[in-house]
Design a protein around this motif. Sequence first.
Motif, PDB file in Angstrom:
ATOM      1  N   PRO A  49     -55.742 -67.571   4.501  1.00 44.93           N
ATOM      2  CA  PRO A  49     -56.421 -68.490   3.578  1.00 44.93           C
ATOM      3  C   PRO A  49     -55.758 -68.488   2.203  1.00 44.93           C
ATOM      4  N   PHE A  50     -55.644 -69.684   1.610  1.00 44.53           N
ATOM      5  CA  PHE A  50     -55.095 -69.776   0.256  1.00 44.53           C
ATOM      6  C   PHE A  50     -56.163 -70.084  -0.786  1.00 44.53           C
ATOM      7  N   VAL A  51     -57.423 -70.159  -0.361  1.00 43.61           N
ATOM      8  CA  VAL A  51     -58.570 -70.285  -1.263  1.00 43.61           C
ATOM      9  C   VAL A  51     -59.699 -69.415  -0.719  1.00 43.61           C
ATOM     10  N   PRO A  52     -60.690 -69.071  -1.553  1.00 42.21           N
ATOM     11  CA  PRO A  52     -61.845 -68.337  -1.032  1.00 42.21           C
ATOM     12  C   PRO A  52     -62.577 -69.157   0.030  1.00 42.21           C
ATOM     13  N   GLN A  53     -63.033 -68.484   1.058  1.00 43.82           N
ATOM     14  CA  GLN A  53     -63.796 -69.118   2.139  1.00 43.82           C
ATOM     15  C   GLN A  53     -65.159 -68.432   2.247  1.00 43.82           C
ATOM     16  N   SER A  73     -47.896 -80.298  -1.238  1.00 44.25           N
ATOM     17  CA  SER A  73     -47.351 -78.947  -1.322  1.00 44.25           C
ATOM     18  C   SER A  73     -45.825 -79.028  -1.317  1.00 44.25           C
ATOM     19  N   ALA A  74     -45.156 -77.871  -1.384  1.00 40.24           N
ATOM     20  CA  ALA A  74     -43.696 -77.863  -1.397  1.00 40.24           C
ATOM     21  C   ALA A  74     -43.184 -76.661  -0.621  1.00 40.24           C
ATOM     22  N   TYR A  75     -41.987 -76.810  -0.043  1.00 36.39           N
ATOM     23  CA  TYR A  75     -41.389 -75.747   0.765  1.00 36.39           C
ATOM     24  C   TYR A  75     -40.017 -75.389   0.220  1.00 36.39           C
ATOM     25  N   ASP A  76     -39.779 -74.093   0.062  1.00 35.44           N
ATOM     26  CA  ASP A  76     -38.478 -73.581  -0.340  1.00 35.44           C
ATOM     27  C   ASP A  76     -37.799 -73.024   0.916  1.00 35.44           C
ATOM     28  N   PRO A  77     -36.846 -73.748   1.509  1.00 32.88           N
ATOM     29  CA  PRO A  77     -36.263 -73.307   2.784  1.00 32.88           C
ATOM     30  C   PRO A  77     -35.413 -72.053   2.650  1.00 32.88           C
ATOM     31  N   ALA A  78     -34.811 -71.822   1.486  1.00 32.52           N
ATOM     32  CA  ALA A  78     -33.992 -70.624   1.314  1.00 32.52           C
ATOM     33  C   ALA A  78     -34.858 -69.365   1.307  1.00 32.52           C
ATOM     34  N   ARG A  79     -36.005 -69.450   0.671  1.00 28.18           N
ATOM     35  CA  ARG A  79     -36.904 -68.301   0.562  1.00 28.18           C
ATOM     36  C   ARG A  79     -38.011 -68.346   1.605  1.00 28.18           C
ATOM     37  N   ARG A  80     -38.098 -69.469   2.321  1.00 27.63           N
ATOM     38  CA  ARG A  80     -39.075 -69.697   3.392  1.00 27.63           C
ATOM     39  C   ARG A  80     -40.502 -69.520   2.886  1.00 27.63           C
ATOM     40  N   LEU A  81     -40.728 -70.013   1.677  1.00 29.98           N
ATOM     41  CA  LEU A  81     -42.047 -69.942   1.056  1.00 29.98           C
ATOM     42  C   LEU A  81     -42.628 -71.339   0.931  1.00 29.98           C
ATOM     43  N   PHE A  82     -43.877 -71.477   1.345  1.00 34.03           N
ATOM     44  CA  PHE A  82     -44.625 -72.730   1.277  1.00 34.03           C
ATOM     45  C   PHE A  82     -45.638 -72.584   0.154  1.00 34.03           C
ATOM     46  N   VAL A  83     -45.529 -73.416  -0.880  1.00 32.43           N
ATOM     47  CA  VAL A  83     -46.345 -73.248  -2.085  1.00 32.43           C
ATOM     48  C   VAL A  83     -47.412 -74.344  -2.135  1.00 32.43           C
ATOM     49  N   ARG A 109     -65.903 -72.999 -10.519  1.00 35.08           N
ATOM     50  CA  ARG A 109     -64.782 -73.914 -10.730  1.00 35.08           C
ATOM     51  C   ARG A 109     -63.516 -73.098 -10.936  1.00 35.08           C
ATOM     52  N   GLY A 110     -62.473 -73.471 -10.236  1.00 30.87           N
ATOM     53  CA  GLY A 110     -61.206 -72.783 -10.405  1.00 30.87           C
ATOM     54  C   GLY A 110     -60.161 -73.338  -9.461  1.00 30.87           C
ATOM     55  N   GLY A 111     -59.024 -72.682  -9.430  1.00 34.01           N
ATOM     56  CA  GLY A 111     -57.945 -73.121  -8.563  1.00 34.01           C
ATOM     57  C   GLY A 111     -57.053 -71.960  -8.178  1.00 34.01           C
ATOM     58  N   THR A 112     -56.172 -72.212  -7.230  1.00 33.37           N
ATOM     59  CA  THR A 112     -55.205 -71.199  -6.804  1.00 33.37           C
ATOM     60  C   THR A 112     -53.851 -71.859  -6.593  1.00 33.37           C
ATOM     61  N   LEU A 113     -52.812 -71.147  -6.990  1.00 33.57           N
ATOM     62  CA  LEU A 113     -51.434 -71.510  -6.661  1.00 33.57           C
ATOM     63  C   LEU A 113     -50.914 -70.381  -5.791  1.00 33.57           C
ATOM     64  N   THR A 114     -50.539 -70.707  -4.551  1.00 31.59           N
ATOM     65  CA  THR A 114     -50.265 -69.672  -3.558  1.00 31.59           C
ATOM     66  C   THR A 114     -48.939 -69.927  -2.867  1.00 31.59           C
ATOM     67  N   ALA A 115     -48.160 -68.858  -2.693  1.00 35.37           N
ATOM     68  CA  ALA A 115     -46.926 -68.919  -1.897  1.00 35.37           C
ATOM     69  C   ALA A 115     -47.185 -68.228  -0.566  1.00 35.37           C
ATOM     70  N   GLY A 121     -47.220 -67.199   7.749  1.00 41.46           N
ATOM     71  CA  GLY A 121     -48.074 -67.724   6.695  1.00 41.46           C
ATOM     72  C   GLY A 121     -48.846 -66.685   5.909  1.00 41.46           C
ATOM     73  N   ARG A 122     -48.343 -65.470   5.838  1.00 40.95           N
ATOM     74  CA  ARG A 122     -49.010 -64.463   5.008  1.00 40.95           C
ATOM     75  C   ARG A 122     -48.841 -64.808   3.524  1.00 40.95           C
ATOM     76  N   VAL A 123     -49.842 -64.440   2.725  1.00 37.19           N
ATOM     77  CA  VAL A 123     -49.789 -64.708   1.294  1.00 37.19           C
ATOM     78  C   VAL A 123     -48.770 -63.779   0.644  1.00 37.19           C
ATOM     79  N   ARG A 124     -47.718 -64.358   0.051  1.00 43.00           N
ATOM     80  CA  ARG A 124     -46.726 -63.561  -0.673  1.00 43.00           C
ATOM     81  C   ARG A 124     -47.237 -63.273  -2.092  1.00 43.00           C
ATOM     82  N   TRP A 125     -47.762 -64.295  -2.751  1.00 42.92           N
ATOM     83  CA  TRP A 125     -48.379 -64.114  -4.058  1.00 42.92           C
ATOM     84  C   TRP A 125     -49.378 -65.237  -4.311  1.00 42.92           C
ATOM     85  N   GLN A 126     -50.272 -65.005  -5.269  1.00 43.73           N
ATOM     86  CA  GLN A 126     -51.257 -66.020  -5.627  1.00 43.73           C
ATOM     87  C   GLN A 126     -51.597 -65.910  -7.111  1.00 43.73           C
TER      88      GLN A 126
END
Length: 256
Positions: free
Chosen positions: A75-79, A107-117, A151-157, A164-169
């Motif tokens: 998950p990239f947001v609280p559930q 969203s965006a994908y970095d193919p070199a780092r294989r991170l989906f943001v 109210r809030g937001g998340t930016l997640t890689a 699809g594990r969370v690398r950072w948030q």
Amino acid sequence: CARGEVALDLRTGRLVWHYQQVPHDRWGYDVASSPVLLEVQARGKWVPAVAHASKLGWVYVHDRRTGALLFKSEPFVPQRNLFTPPAPDTGVLVAPGIAGGANWSPSAYDPARRLFVVGALHLPTRYVAHEIRRPDGSVLHYASTQNTDERGGTLTALDLADRGRVRWQVKTADPLIGGVLVTAGGLTFTGVGQNRFAAFATTSGRELWSWTCEAGVNAPPITYAVGGRQYVAVAVGGNALFGFPQGDVVQVFALP
């Protein structure tokens, strides 16, 4: 209704495959964010895939040839109370709320780092069940929705090399509406609320730079080059629906 993805043959319009994220959806989790075409490794082979950030708070990754689900991310947001039916009287507080998760923002994908943001919202919704009796004596069941003070937001890689594990948030005070841009040089650009446009290190999520604009930054940034110099541009127009100040300019920044 059924919320999910479909793939069509562009030459004939024939349905090739479909996938339901939420069959019989009661919560309004329509599929709104743009799909991203990429390649992932599955069972030791590179597979042409499509990744879709959902309002549910997961990124679904499919084999784009067949629609087979390869995996869904962490998950990239609280559930909270996800898929809990609406209740009478006090109702049930559900997160992600009716807006998501990931809404229409790309969203965006970095193919070199294989991170989906993914930029996302945290706006829980309270669903309350009701019933009314029609003139013919039959009963109509429906649910109303109420906003909450959360109210809030998340930016997640998300690491697509690790299912699809969370690398950072990074958590933000405002919901993230607009979109994400990643560059080959390892930068991630997005609006982060309070009229700020910011750049993060794609590998770590560390904020490297920001600029306070005249209105809300609620559009997807783009990048281009002129004369060997790289630029990043973004529309600064705000979004009244989510309470961001409105404007009417495009701001352009030059990279070092």
